[in-house]
Design a protein around this motif. Structure first.
Motif, PDB file in Angstrom:
ATOM      1  N   LEU A  14       0.835  -1.209   0.000  1.00 32.84           N
ATOM      2  CA  LEU A  14       0.000   0.000   0.000  1.00 32.84           C
ATOM      3  C   LEU A  14       0.871   1.261   0.000  1.00 32.84           C
ATOM      4  CD1 LEU A  14      -2.973  -0.940   2.373  1.00 32.84           C
ATOM      5  CD2 LEU A  14      -2.963  -0.771  -0.114  1.00 32.84           C
ATOM      6  N   LYS A  15       2.020   1.169   0.665  1.00 27.77           N
ATOM      7  CA  LYS A  15       2.975   2.282   0.693  1.00 27.77           C
ATOM      8  C   LYS A  15       3.515   2.513  -0.735  1.00 27.77           C
ATOM      9  CE  LYS A  15       4.881   5.135   3.394  1.00 27.77           C
ATOM     10  NZ  LYS A  15       3.980   6.028   4.101  1.00 27.77           N
ATOM     11  N   GLU A  16       3.745   1.437  -1.447  1.00 28.53           N
ATOM     12  CA  GLU A  16       4.246   1.563  -2.822  1.00 28.53           C
ATOM     13  C   GLU A  16       3.239   2.314  -3.693  1.00 28.53           C
ATOM     14  OE1 GLU A  16       6.555  -2.694  -2.416  1.00 28.53           O
ATOM     15  OE2 GLU A  16       5.288  -2.416  -4.181  1.00 28.53           O
ATOM     16  N   ALA A  17       1.963   1.976  -3.537  1.00 25.19           N
ATOM     17  CA  ALA A  17       0.914   2.678  -4.295  1.00 25.19           C
ATOM     18  C   ALA A  17       0.864   4.145  -3.893  1.00 25.19           C
ATOM     19  CB  ALA A  17      -0.440   2.008  -4.073  1.00 25.19           C
ATOM     20  N   GLN A  18       0.974   4.381  -2.590  1.00 27.64           N
ATOM     21  CA  GLN A  18       0.930   5.761  -2.096  1.00 27.64           C
ATOM     22  C   GLN A  18       2.107   6.577  -2.641  1.00 27.64           C
ATOM     23  OE1 GLN A  18       1.510   6.562   2.238  1.00 27.64           O
ATOM     24  NE2 GLN A  18      -0.567   7.404   2.117  1.00 27.64           N
ATOM     25  N   ASN A  19       3.302   5.978  -2.639  1.00 34.27           N
ATOM     26  CA  ASN A  19       4.475   6.679  -3.178  1.00 34.27           C
ATOM     27  C   ASN A  19       4.303   6.996  -4.659  1.00 34.27           C
ATOM     28  OD1 ASN A  19       5.691   6.632  -0.710  1.00 34.27           O
ATOM     29  ND2 ASN A  19       6.927   4.803  -1.130  1.00 34.27           N
ATOM     30  N   ALA A  20       3.576   6.125  -5.362  1.00 27.69           N
ATOM     31  CA  ALA A  20       3.337   6.356  -6.793  1.00 27.69           C
ATOM     32  C   ALA A  20       2.132   7.288  -7.003  1.00 27.69           C
ATOM     33  CB  ALA A  20       3.102   5.030  -7.500  1.00 27.69           C
ATOM     34  N   LYS A  21       1.570   7.787  -5.909  1.00 26.32           N
ATOM     35  CA  LYS A  21       0.417   8.699  -5.928  1.00 26.32           C
ATOM     36  C   LYS A  21      -0.817   8.077  -6.588  1.00 26.32           C
ATOM     37  CE  LYS A  21       2.755  13.091  -5.386  1.00 26.32           C
ATOM     38  NZ  LYS A  21       4.097  12.529  -5.071  1.00 26.32           N
ATOM     39  N   ILE A  22      -0.978   6.798  -6.389  1.00 30.24           N
ATOM     40  CA  ILE A  22      -2.183   6.136  -6.904  1.00 30.24           C
ATOM     41  C   ILE A  22      -3.107   5.855  -5.721  1.00 30.24           C
ATOM     42  CG2 ILE A  22      -3.098   4.131  -8.137  1.00 30.24           C
ATOM     43  CD1 ILE A  22      -0.414   3.929  -9.580  1.00 30.24           C
ATOM     44  N   PRO A  23      -4.298   6.475  -5.714  1.00 32.69           N
ATOM     45  CA  PRO A  23      -5.203   6.249  -4.577  1.00 32.69           C
ATOM     46  C   PRO A  23      -5.751   4.826  -4.554  1.00 32.69           C
ATOM     47  CG  PRO A  23      -6.244   7.635  -6.247  1.00 32.69           C
ATOM     48  CD  PRO A  23      -4.841   7.395  -6.719  1.00 32.69           C
ATOM     49  N   VAL A  24      -6.023   4.349  -3.338  1.00 30.72           N
ATOM     50  CA  VAL A  24      -6.532   2.984  -3.153  1.00 30.72           C
ATOM     51  C   VAL A  24      -7.862   3.034  -2.399  1.00 30.72           C
ATOM     52  CG1 VAL A  24      -6.111   0.773  -1.990  1.00 30.72           C
ATOM     53  CG2 VAL A  24      -4.212   1.953  -3.110  1.00 30.72           C
ATOM     54  N   ILE A  25      -8.813   2.249  -2.877  1.00 32.29           N
ATOM     55  CA  ILE A  25     -10.087   2.086  -2.152  1.00 32.29           C
ATOM     56  C   ILE A  25     -10.202   0.627  -1.725  1.00 32.29           C
ATOM     57  CG2 ILE A  25     -12.610   2.093  -2.366  1.00 32.29           C
ATOM     58  CD1 ILE A  25     -12.436   4.409  -4.255  1.00 32.29           C
ATOM     59  N   LEU A  26     -10.538   0.398  -0.451  1.00 29.81           N
ATOM     60  CA  LEU A  26     -10.803  -0.967   0.004  1.00 29.81           C
ATOM     61  C   LEU A  26     -12.273  -1.248  -0.214  1.00 29.81           C
ATOM     62  CD1 LEU A  26      -9.033  -0.945   3.485  1.00 29.81           C
ATOM     63  CD2 LEU A  26      -8.071  -1.620   1.271  1.00 29.81           C
ATOM     64  N   THR A  27     -12.559  -2.395  -0.787  1.00 30.69           N
ATOM     65  CA  THR A  27     -13.959  -2.742  -0.990  1.00 30.69           C
ATOM     66  C   THR A  27     -14.233  -4.140  -0.444  1.00 30.69           C
ATOM     67  OG1 THR A  27     -15.661  -3.150  -2.644  1.00 30.69           O
ATOM     68  CG2 THR A  27     -13.416  -3.361  -3.389  1.00 30.69           C
ATOM     69  N   ASP A  28     -15.361  -4.302   0.189  1.00 34.68           N
ATOM     70  CA  ASP A  28     -15.824  -5.551   0.783  1.00 34.68           C
ATOM     71  C   ASP A  28     -15.097  -5.904   2.083  1.00 34.68           C
ATOM     72  OD1 ASP A  28     -16.362  -8.270   1.390  1.00 34.68           O
ATOM     73  OD2 ASP A  28     -15.079  -8.965  -0.238  1.00 34.68           O
ATOM     74  N   ARG A  29     -13.773  -6.095   2.050  1.00 31.98           N
ATOM     75  CA  ARG A  29     -13.048  -6.505   3.257  1.00 31.98           C
ATOM     76  C   ARG A  29     -12.033  -5.444   3.684  1.00 31.98           C
ATOM     77  NH1 ARG A  29     -11.676 -12.908   2.048  1.00 31.98           N
ATOM     78  NH2 ARG A  29     -13.839 -13.538   1.653  1.00 31.98           N
ATOM     79  N   ALA A  30     -11.766  -5.402   4.975  1.00 32.81           N
ATOM     80  CA  ALA A  30     -10.864  -4.382   5.517  1.00 32.81           C
ATOM     81  C   ALA A  30      -9.447  -4.911   5.716  1.00 32.81           C
ATOM     82  CB  ALA A  30     -11.405  -3.917   6.864  1.00 32.81           C
ATOM     83  N   VAL A  31      -8.505  -3.989   5.928  1.00 36.27           N
ATOM     84  CA  VAL A  31      -7.134  -4.347   6.320  1.00 36.27           C
ATOM     85  C   VAL A  31      -6.930  -3.852   7.761  1.00 36.27           C
ATOM     86  CG1 VAL A  31      -6.239  -4.162   3.966  1.00 36.27           C
ATOM     87  CG2 VAL A  31      -6.144  -2.161   5.454  1.00 36.27           C
ATOM     88  N   ASP A  32      -5.899  -4.381   8.438  1.00 39.16           N
ATOM     89  CA  ASP A  32      -5.672  -3.928   9.817  1.00 39.16           C
ATOM     90  C   ASP A  32      -4.523  -2.924   9.914  1.00 39.16           C
ATOM     91  OD1 ASP A  32      -3.440  -5.475   9.473  1.00 39.16           O
ATOM     92  OD2 ASP A  32      -3.899  -6.913  11.056  1.00 39.16           O
ATOM     93  N   SER A  33      -4.142  -2.292   8.800  1.00 36.47           N
ATOM     94  CA  SER A  33      -3.043  -1.313   8.806  1.00 36.47           C
ATOM     95  C   SER A  33      -3.341  -0.182   9.794  1.00 36.47           C
ATOM     96  CB  SER A  33      -2.869  -0.704   7.413  1.00 36.47           C
ATOM     97  OG  SER A  33      -2.630  -1.708   6.478  1.00 36.47           O
ATOM     98  N   LYS A  34      -2.324   0.187  10.579  1.00 38.70           N
ATOM     99  CA  LYS A  34      -2.497   1.283  11.539  1.00 38.70           C
ATOM    100  C   LYS A  34      -2.592   2.615  10.787  1.00 38.70           C
ATOM    101  CE  LYS A  34      -2.036  -0.957  15.518  1.00 38.70           C
ATOM    102  NZ  LYS A  34      -1.801  -2.261  14.942  1.00 38.70           N
TER     103      LYS A  34
END
Ligand code: GYE
Length: 331
Positions: free
Chosen positions: A115-135
């Motif tokens: 998820l950090k890699e996506a963030q560094n590439a400035k690509i937004p992420v949406i979680l759908t259906d299931r969650a993650v436990d990232s702080k």
């Protein structure tokens, strides 16, 4: 002379038109680098869990048809219930410079790096259906899906009511969803919390059936052999419940009577079994997340603010309610 002027005018108009087009395509997360869907088309990379259940099939259809309706180009990837496949898919979406990534995380933990890699590439992420436990909740824009703890509680509340006059111990077996997944963790926790109010409720066996019909049948067969006097089966989804029904019938017992059955989802096959009296109660979990997902994606790309959590609205079904709802059931 006239000819030259009109040629210049046409050239000028074309330039304006191109500029106009260029402007409308500057849609946040990297459309200008092509994304592959044409200038102002949003390209969404979507990593799906798999095709493990009727719920999942309906969810995939909903996402695909909503993308088509809203003109979003969908790059769809099926992870076959494996986290490593989802991580690979997300990395590949980052490389392709898609405009937005949406995914349904098979398990809750282990996502921070990708998820950090996506963030560094400035690509937004949406979680759908299931969650993650990232702080770090800045790693994704929002989470769209059900409240699984609430679903587990609804299952428990039905059971408590159903057995309110019973004096004897109520022996429960539980078929859990995929180990480590948000719906398995939360449906277990919500149910356990509610039934803990009365010590007569005992979970005598609890094991994963991986949300599939085949595994549900296999594990229920083992339960029937190892555990005498099962009163109730709580299955974290319809498919495992349907597999278990086959096992129960195979053992010469009557599902819905000898063993009461509670499931979650309310897909058509589950609702049919409920209407037929083989299941006793279903907690609904809606897979029709596609339209809301596309709407949220468009807002994120436009830079509009969206809520950090979007909870799906859901109900429950008794046998009578299933009979009434079946003819118009969408999935
Ligand atoms: O209940 C189950 C599916 O994540 C809510 O996954 C979803 C669950 C659903 O396999 O049938």
């Amino acid at each position: 002379m006239m000819k030259r002027i009109s040629a210049l005018v046409i050239a000028g108009l074309t330039a304006v038109a191109l500029t106009g087009c260029g402007t409308s395509s500057s849609s946040g997360g990297g459309t200008e680098s092509g994304g592959g869907g044409g200038d102002d088309t949003i390209v969404m990379g979507f990593s799906q869990v798999g095709a493990e259940s009727g719920w999942r099939t309906a969810n995939t259809k909903s996402v695909q048809s909503a993308a088509e309706k809203s003109g979003i180009t969908l790059r769809f990837s099926d992870a076959q219930q494996k986290q490593e496949n989802q991580i690979k898919a997300i990395r590949s979406f980052v490389q392709q410079k898609v405009d937005i990534i949406a995914f349904s995380p098979v398990v809750e933990s282990g996502w921070d790096t990708v998820l950090k890699e996506a963030q560094n590439a400035k690509i937004p992420v949406i979680l759908t259906d299931r969650a993650v436990d990232s702080k770090d909740t800045t790693l994704y824009k929002t989470f769209l899906g059900s409240d699984f703890v609430e679903e587990g509680k609804k299952a428990g509340q039905w059971l408590v009511e159903e057995y309110k006059d019973a004096k004897d111990t109520v022996n429960i077996v539980e078929l859990q969803g995929t180990t480590g997944s948000a719906p398995a963790n939360d449906r277990k926790a919500g149910f356990a919390e509610v039934i803990a109010a009365d010590p007569k409720f005992k979970i005598v066996a609890s094991q994963t059936g991986d949300f599939t019909r085949a595994k549900g049948k296999e594990v229920m067969e083992a339960f029937l052999k190892s555990t005498p006097d099962i009163d109730v089966l709580y299955a974290h989804n319809d498919d495992m419940g349907l597999g278990a029904i086959e096992a129960i019938e195979g053992a010469g017992k009557v599902p819905g009577k000898d063993i009461k059955i509670i499931t979650v989802d309310a897909v058509k096959d589950g609702m049919q079994a409920l209407a037929d009296g083989k299941i006793n109660f279903i907690v609904e979990c809606s897979p029709l997340l596609g339209p809301q997902l596309m709407d949220l994606a468009q807002k994120v790309i436009k830079g509009e603010s969206i809520p950090a959590r979007v909870v799906t609205e859901e109900t429950t079904f008794t046998q009578e309610q299933a009979k009434a709802a079946l003819p118009t059931r969408e999935y």
